[in-house]
Design an enzyme around this catalytic site. Structure first.
Site, mmCIF file in Angstrom:
data_model
loop_
_atom_site.group_PDB
_atom_site.id
_atom_site.type_symbol
_atom_site.label_atom_id
_atom_site.label_comp_id
_atom_site.label_asym_id
_atom_site.label_seq_id
_atom_site.Cartn_x
_atom_site.Cartn_y
_atom_site.Cartn_z
ATOM 1 N N ASP A 88 -34.697 12.793 -29.400
ATOM 2 C CA ASP A 88 -35.374 13.412 -28.252
ATOM 3 C C ASP A 88 -34.409 13.792 -27.127
ATOM 4 O O ASP A 88 -34.698 14.683 -26.330
ATOM 5 C CB ASP A 88 -36.401 12.433 -27.675
ATOM 6 C CG ASP A 88 -35.736 11.133 -27.222
ATOM 7 O OD1 ASP A 88 -35.034 10.506 -28.052
ATOM 8 O OD2 ASP A 88 -35.885 10.754 -26.049
ATOM 9 N N THR B 215 -29.345 4.574 -25.287
ATOM 10 C CA THR B 215 -29.116 5.882 -24.673
ATOM 11 C C THR B 215 -28.947 5.728 -23.167
ATOM 12 O O THR B 215 -29.509 4.814 -22.578
ATOM 13 C CB THR B 215 -30.361 6.735 -24.992
ATOM 14 O OG1 THR B 215 -30.332 7.050 -26.366
ATOM 15 C CG2 THR B 215 -30.441 8.001 -24.176
HETATM 16 N N1 ASP Z 1 -33.857 8.194 -27.767
HETATM 17 C C1 ASP Z 1 -32.655 8.060 -28.519
HETATM 18 C C2 ASP Z 1 -32.793 8.796 -29.834
HETATM 19 O O1 ASP Z 1 -33.837 8.690 -30.458
HETATM 20 C C3 ASP Z 1 -32.240 6.653 -28.776
HETATM 21 C C4 ASP Z 1 -32.212 5.741 -27.558
HETATM 22 O O2 ASP Z 1 -32.953 5.909 -26.616
HETATM 23 O O3 ASP Z 1 -31.386 4.839 -27.530
HETATM 24 O O4 ASP Z 1 -31.862 9.426 -30.249
#
Ligand code: ASP
Length: 294
Positions: free
Chosen positions: A203, A172
């Site tokens: 999240d 992300t």
């Molecule tokens: N936090 C993100 C999710 O759970 C994934 C990530 O941080 O790469 O969608």
């Protein structure tokens, strides 16, 4: 007030070669955001500029480089917030090149904080936002190689087991900025955890979970969304700072809370109202880049 900016390209465990590529991507995004801040434009615009750039980096898990869900479709999540309490977010939008642009539009309109799915994509296209074919050859190959039964059976332990073998679907992106007027903004954009059940929301688009911004601190998180969203980690960090705790200690406390949960790993970037920047992660690696005036 001296401006400051920090961007991240997600916490992950990747090869050294890929670490360098992710870091270079973050540097380019930091340049884009920093240019906006140096031109005297605001923190919100700087965060958007940085994330627009990150969403165009095929190596990262956002926009163009988003991981695909179990049905082979990328549906993206993004959010953006300013210290004055305005926020915009989109969840599960397919086919847009820049989900963060639509999140920013919602923030400006101040009518709805969050839109989802095809309807959100349709709005973006109606507004003239660019469509995007979100399925890079690398992410298609990844999907083909690592798609397991666990994803469609909603067997989270099974999915987490697979992540331990070197296939964490993280990456992300996010950015936080403080402008010369002392205003803060924060944003996050993602393709989610990939291979997940179609429609799964993490999240990143949840205000208070993956992104939050108060007058005192802005924060963007990355990591296992299933854990971050129940802890509301971004808001928690802001509340700890509001209660008088130092930024670094607050960030560490939030990371510890996430780490107490099963199959959790995370990373975060934050900036305080005094321009202090923190970057924390518990995975082997998190790409990040910062800019500040000394
Ligand atoms: N936090 C993100 C999710 O759970 C994934 C990530 O941080 O790469 O969608």
């Amino acid at each position: 007030m001296k401006p400051a900016l920090v961007v991240h390209g997600g916490c992950a465990a990747v090869s050294e070669e890929e670490e360098a590529v992710r870091e270079a991507a973050c540097e380019r995004a930091a340049d884009a955001g920093w240019e906006v801040l140096l031109a005297g434009i605001g923190a919100l615009e700087a965060v958007e500029a940085a994330i627009l750039r990150l969403e165009d980096e095929p190596i990262l898990n956002a926009g163009t480089g988003s991981y695909l869900q179990a049905d082979g479709v990328a549906r993206m999540d993004a959010s953006i917030m300013t210290g004055d309490g305005r926020a915009g977010a989109v969840a599960q939008v397919p086919g847009l090149r820049h989900p963060i642009r639509l999140a920013r539009y919602l923030l400006e309109q101040d009518a709805h904080v969050m839109l989802s799915g095809q309807e959100a994509t349709q709005l973006g296209l109606k507004l003239g936002h660019e469509s995007g074919v979100v399925a890079t050859p690398q992410k298609i190959a990844y999907w083909q190689q690592h798609m397991t039964d666990a994803c469609l059976k909603l067997d989270y332990q099974g999915m987490a087991e697979e992540w331990k073998h070197g296939h964490p679907r993280l990456g992300t992106v996010g950015a936080v900025a403080l402008d010369a007027a002392g205003k803060l903004a924060a944003g996050t954009s993602t393709g989610g955890t990939g291979q997940c059940y179609p429609g799964r929301i993490g999240d990143s688009p949840i205000i208070g979970a993956g992104t939050y911004c108060s007058k005192q601190v802005g924060v963007s998180l990355t990591g296992v969304g299933e854990r971050i969203m129940v802890l509301l980690s971004a808001k928690r960090l802001c509340d700890l700072v509001a209660s008088g705790n130092p930024l670094e200690a607050s960030g560490k406390a939030v990371m510890e809370e996430i780490e107490t949960m099963a199959t959790a790993s995370a990373g975060l970037v934050a900036i305080g109202a005094d321009g202090g920047i923190i970057t924390l992660w518990d995975t082997p690696f998190m790409a990040a880049a910062r800019r500040e005036k000394r």
